[in-house]
Every structure is written in structure tokens, then in C-alpha cells.
Motif scaffolding. Structure first.
Motif, short mmCIF file in Angstrom:
data_model
loop_
_atom_site.label_atom_id
_atom_site.label_comp_id
_atom_site.label_asym_id
_atom_site.label_seq_id
_atom_site.Cartn_x
_atom_site.Cartn_y
_atom_site.Cartn_z
N LYS A 1 8.95 -23.31 3.04
CA LYS A 1 10.21 -23.34 2.27
C LYS A 1 10.25 -24.62 1.46
O LYS A 1 9.59 -25.62 1.80
CB LYS A 1 11.43 -23.27 3.21
N ASN B 1 4.55 -26.63 21.40
CA ASN B 1 4.32 -25.89 20.16
C ASN B 1 5.48 -24.91 19.94
O ASN B 1 5.85 -24.14 20.84
CB ASN B 1 2.99 -25.13 20.25
N LEU B 2 6.08 -24.97 18.76
CA LEU B 2 7.26 -24.14 18.48
C LEU B 2 6.95 -22.64 18.57
O LEU B 2 7.85 -21.83 18.79
CB LEU B 2 7.86 -24.51 17.12
N LYS C 1 -3.27 -22.87 10.81
CA LYS C 1 -2.29 -23.77 10.18
C LYS C 1 -2.78 -24.13 8.77
O LYS C 1 -3.89 -24.57 8.60
CB LYS C 1 -2.16 -25.08 10.97
N SER D 1 2.00 -30.71 8.79
CA SER D 1 3.02 -30.98 9.80
C SER D 1 3.83 -32.21 9.40
O SER D 1 3.28 -33.20 8.91
CB SER D 1 2.29 -31.19 11.13
N GLY E 1 8.01 -31.42 5.50
CA GLY E 1 9.25 -31.02 4.84
C GLY E 1 9.23 -29.60 4.30
O GLY E 1 10.18 -29.15 3.67
N GLY F 1 8.76 -27.06 6.40
CA GLY F 1 9.28 -26.23 7.49
C GLY F 1 8.22 -25.52 8.31
O GLY F 1 8.51 -24.49 8.93
N GLY G 1 6.68 -25.91 11.24
CA GLY G 1 6.96 -25.60 12.66
C GLY G 1 8.08 -24.59 12.79
O GLY G 1 7.98 -23.62 13.57
N ASP H 1 6.87 -21.13 11.76
CA ASP H 1 6.05 -20.55 12.83
C ASP H 1 6.95 -19.95 13.91
O ASP H 1 6.70 -18.86 14.43
CB ASP H 1 5.16 -21.62 13.48
N ASP I 1 16.10 -25.43 10.85
CA ASP I 1 15.52 -24.67 9.75
C ASP I 1 15.12 -23.25 10.16
O ASP I 1 14.74 -22.46 9.30
CB ASP I 1 14.24 -25.37 9.25
N HIS J 1 2.94 -38.61 7.42
CA HIS J 1 3.73 -37.73 8.30
C HIS J 1 5.09 -38.39 8.48
O HIS J 1 5.18 -39.56 8.86
CB HIS J 1 3.01 -37.58 9.65
N THR K 1 11.48 -36.11 10.86
CA THR K 1 12.82 -35.72 10.40
C THR K 1 13.89 -36.51 11.15
O THR K 1 14.85 -37.01 10.56
CB THR K 1 13.02 -34.20 10.61
N1 LIG Z 1 3.64 -24.74 15.35
C1 LIG Z 1 3.89 -25.98 14.91
N2 LIG Z 1 3.48 -26.37 13.69
C2 LIG Z 1 3.74 -27.62 13.24
N3 LIG Z 1 4.40 -28.55 13.94
C3 LIG Z 1 4.84 -28.22 15.16
C4 LIG Z 1 4.62 -26.93 15.70
N4 LIG Z 1 5.18 -26.88 16.89
C5 LIG Z 1 5.73 -28.08 17.11
N5 LIG Z 1 5.54 -28.90 16.09
C6 LIG Z 1 6.06 -30.30 16.00
O1 LIG Z 1 7.10 -30.32 15.01
C7 LIG Z 1 7.00 -31.48 14.19
C8 LIG Z 1 7.58 -31.17 12.81
O2 LIG Z 1 6.81 -30.18 12.23
P1 LIG Z 1 7.17 -29.41 10.90
O3 LIG Z 1 5.88 -29.03 10.27
O4 LIG Z 1 8.14 -28.32 11.15
O5 LIG Z 1 7.88 -30.54 10.04
P2 LIG Z 1 8.55 -30.46 8.70
O6 LIG Z 1 7.72 -29.65 7.74
O7 LIG Z 1 8.94 -31.84 8.30
O8 LIG Z 1 9.81 -29.59 9.02
P3 LIG Z 1 11.21 -29.59 8.40
O9 LIG Z 1 11.10 -29.36 6.94
O10 LIG Z 1 11.74 -28.38 9.14
O11 LIG Z 1 11.82 -30.90 8.79
C9 LIG Z 1 5.51 -31.81 14.19
O12 LIG Z 1 5.29 -33.17 14.04
C10 LIG Z 1 5.02 -31.33 15.55
O13 LIG Z 1 5.08 -32.36 16.50
#
Ligand SMILES: Nc1ncnc2c1ncn2[C@@H]1O[C@H](COP(=O)(O)OP(=O)(O)OP(=O)(O)O)[C@@H](O)[C@H]1O
Ligand SMILES: C[C@](O)(CO)[C@H](O)COP(=O)(O)OP(=O)(O)OC[C@H]1O[C@@H](n2ccc(N)nc2=O)[C@H](O)[C@@H]1O
Length: 284
Positions: free
Chosen positions: A14, A69-70, A94, A98, A101, A103, A105, A108, A139, A176, A179
Motif C-alpha cells: 500500500k 511473524n504476522l 518476501k 520490512s 512503510g 505495509g 507485514g 501478509d 494497517d 529500516h 513505526t
Molecule cells: N510477515 C512479516 N513481514 C514483514 N515484517 C514482519 C512480518 N511479521 C512480522 N514482522 C515485523 O513487523 C515489522 C514491520 O514490518 P512491516 O513490513 O509491516 O513495516 P512497514 O512496511 O513499515 O509497515 P507499516 O507501513 O504498516 O508501518 C518488521 O520489522 C518485522 O519485525
């Protein structure tokens, strides 16, 4: 409806086309107003229904225990909520950065809820799945809902919108960003008034951007680099930044000149989540 025992589904990215923070709630979370759109680019998850009552991840993320893991958390939450005796084996590829931003996790988790709802023949409504999902991440509901939307609340109150679909170059500057850290930073602005119906007539901005640029200079460099193609913005709490293009070719050309130290991808925005489009095709 087909009785599937295996299912492969995308977990799309997203973008937050704008992200405003309107206030802080008593539980520490923030009242937001944000415009979500999906991209036709994401992780790919593979599900196999089993009758052994267990959730097994066949793929691991470096440094992340399966229990955190989500994907695993979402499968378990759905199992707990419904008492199903089915289990699942889940593998995945993947592609989304990670902490980027975009989304990854949360998407997934949402794709897991959508897929297992079908494979386990649970027939939960999207609202019931979103109620389970929001406990895993703010999210998750938009990915469950599956339509481009303006979100309020912590991100779970969704009002569907129709946006012009376009091409984006999304750049990840290899940092990295947590949030939680950004939302807890004392310097984060938290008092932007609600735009409500004016959202189409104002310039889109991200309230986290100035703070993230200060804390992570590489994000500022990325936003500046993208400026030669158009107005650049950051998604979520970073680190990914994006700019829109009229054609795929123009976006691809910009991608080829990306500095080596960053990663990027080109994707088309979609009003309907590609996970929902794929699921509909596979169930019919
Ligand atoms: N399946 C997964 N994929 C990625 N990260 C995961 C997963 N499960 C748990 N996590 C944890 O979630 C944290 C945030 O991951 P994510 O990729 O959702 O961040 P993001 O893109 O910044 O998300 P958002 O935009 O929702 O803030 C990662 O650092 C990791 O520790
Ligand atoms: C920044 C966004 O990506 C914008 O779409 C989301 O608001 C974040 O969604 P998410 O990653 O699913 O967030 P969660 O996992 O629920 O929350 C991570 C942390 O962000 C903060 N958080 C999140 C959402 C929100 N509305 N207010 C917050 O303050 C909280 O400190 C929380 O501990």
C-alpha cells in the motif's frame, strides 16, 4: 464455490498518498486521516490446508521467530476465534521491504486471514476478519476491506474512494524505520485538522516526513533525488518514498537510473486490492 485445499495469493503493498496525524489517543495510538491505495506488487503467500490442527511456516524471515511473524499470528488468531480443527502449511516469498512503510507485514497478515477464511471454509465476513486483523496491526483492516480508502481512527475506519490508477516508482533507501519509534517521538506533529471532504483539493503531505528526514538523512536524499520526476512523498512512517508517472516506461526509465545503494520497484496503483481480485478469480 470451489472447495480449495491449496491457495496462492499476493500480499500487495500500500501507499499512504497523504498521512495526517490529528491527535493522540489515551491508549498512546494516534488519530489519523490517511489516503490508502494498493499497488499491484507485493509478497506471495502459499497456503495448504491440513487436517492436523497445526500452523506451520515453511519459510522463515531472518532474525524473526515464527511466533512473531504476522503470518503465523494471523493464522493463529483466526484459529482461536473460530475453533476450527483445520491446520495450515504456509510458505512465502518476501518482496516488500520490512519497515518500509508499504505495509508488508500487515498485508501478509490480511492475506493470511482472507486465504484461510476460504480454505478453512469459515465464511467470516470482511468486518469480522478486520476485527481480528486490527488487533495485529492498524494497517490490517484496509487490506482486508480491499478498496482504496480514506481512513480515520487508528486507520481502521474506512471510507472507500475511487482514485485515478497510475504508475509509481517506489524507492527504498535501505534504512529500516520502526513505526513505533516515529509515533513515539516527541517532535512528531500531532495536531493537523481533519481535511474531511477537502482531501481532493489540497496538496498531499505526510506529517511524519519532516521528522523522518531529520532522523534518517538517507530518506531526505531519496525524496530530493525523486523530485526531478515530480512531487515526491514518503509512505507511512517511511522509509519508502514514491513519485507517480503517467506511463510504465517513464517509471521504468527512472528506476534504471537509481543509485546502487537504494532499491526500487515500479508498480501500478489499483482501487481494488490485487489480493481480492485474485481470490475472486480463484474461488469462481
Ligand atoms: N510477515 C512479516 N513481514 C514483514 N515484517 C514482519 C512480518 N511479521 C512480522 N514482522 C515485523 O513487523 C515489522 C514491520 O514490518 P512491516 O513490513 O509491516 O513495516 P512497514 O512496511 O513499515 O509497515 P507499516 O507501513 O504498516 O508501518 C518488521 O520489522 C518485522 O519485525
Ligand atoms: C503508519 C501507518 O502505516 C499508516 O498507514 C500505520 O498507521 C501503521 O500501521 P501498523 O504498522 O499496522 O501499526 P501497528 O503495528 O498497529 O502499530 C505500531 C506502532 O505504531 C504506533 N501507532 C500506530 C498506528 C496509529 N494509528 N497510531 C500509533 O501510534 C503505536 O506506537 C504502535 O505501537
Amino acid at each position: 464455490m470451489a472447495d480449495l485445499t491449496t491457495l496462492s495469493l499476493i500480499a500487495p503493498a500500500k501507499l499512504n498518498l497523504f498521512l495526517h496525524i490529528n491527535g493522540r489517543l489515551t491508549n498512546g495510538y494516534h488519530e489519523l486521516e490517511t489516503l490508502f491505495v494498493f499497488l499491484d506488487y507485493g509478497d506471495r503467500l502459499h497456503f495448504k490446508r491440513t487436517s492436523d490442527n497445526a500452523i506451520t511456516l515453511k519459510t522463515q524471515i531472518d532474525g524473526l521467530p515464527d511466533q512473531e511473524n504476522l503470518i503465523f499470528k494471523a493464522a493463529n488468531a483466526l484459529k482461536l476465534a473460530t475453533n476450527t480443527s483445520f491446520g495450515a502449511e504456509i510458505s512465502f516469498e518476501k518482496h516488500l521491504p520490512s519497515g518500509g512503510g508499504v505495509g508488508g507485514g500487515s498485508s501478509d497478515a490480511a492475506t493470511t486471514l482472507l486465504a484461510l477464511n476460504a480454505l478453512w471454509q469459515l465464511d467470516l465476513s470482511l468486518q469480522e476478519l478486520a476485527d481480528i486483523g486490527v488487533q495485529l496491526g492498524a494497517d490490517v483492516p484496509v487490506f482486508i476491506n480491499g478498496h482504496a480508502a480514506i481512513a480515520h481512527g487508528i486507520g481502521e475506519q474506512l471510507e472507500a474512494v475511487e482514485l485515478a490508477e497510475t504508475w509509481y516508482l517506489v524507492v527504498h533507501p535501505n534504512v529500516h524505520i520502526s513505526t513505533g519509534l516515529i509515533f513515539n517521538d516527541p517532535d512528531l506533529p500531532r495536531n493537523t485538522p481533519k481535511l474531511s471532504s477537502h482531501w481532493q483539493s489540497v496538496q498531499h503531505t505526510n506529517d511524519c516526513e519532516e521528522l523522518v528526514k531529520k532522523r534518517y538523512p538517507e530518506v531526505e536524499k531519496t525524496l530530493n533525488w525523486l523530485l526531478k520526476y515530480g512531487p515526491s512523498r514518503m509512505t507511512g512512517t517511511g522509509a519508502c518514498c514514491f513519485v507517480s508517472f503517467e506511463t510504465q516506461q517513464a517509471a521504468q526509465a527512472a528506476l534504471t537510473s537509481l543509485p546502487d545503494s537504494w532499491q526500487g520497484f515500479v508498480a501500478r496503483s489499483t482501487n481494488i486490492s490485487p489480493a481480492h481480485s485474485e481470490l475472486r478469480t480463484k474461488l469462481n
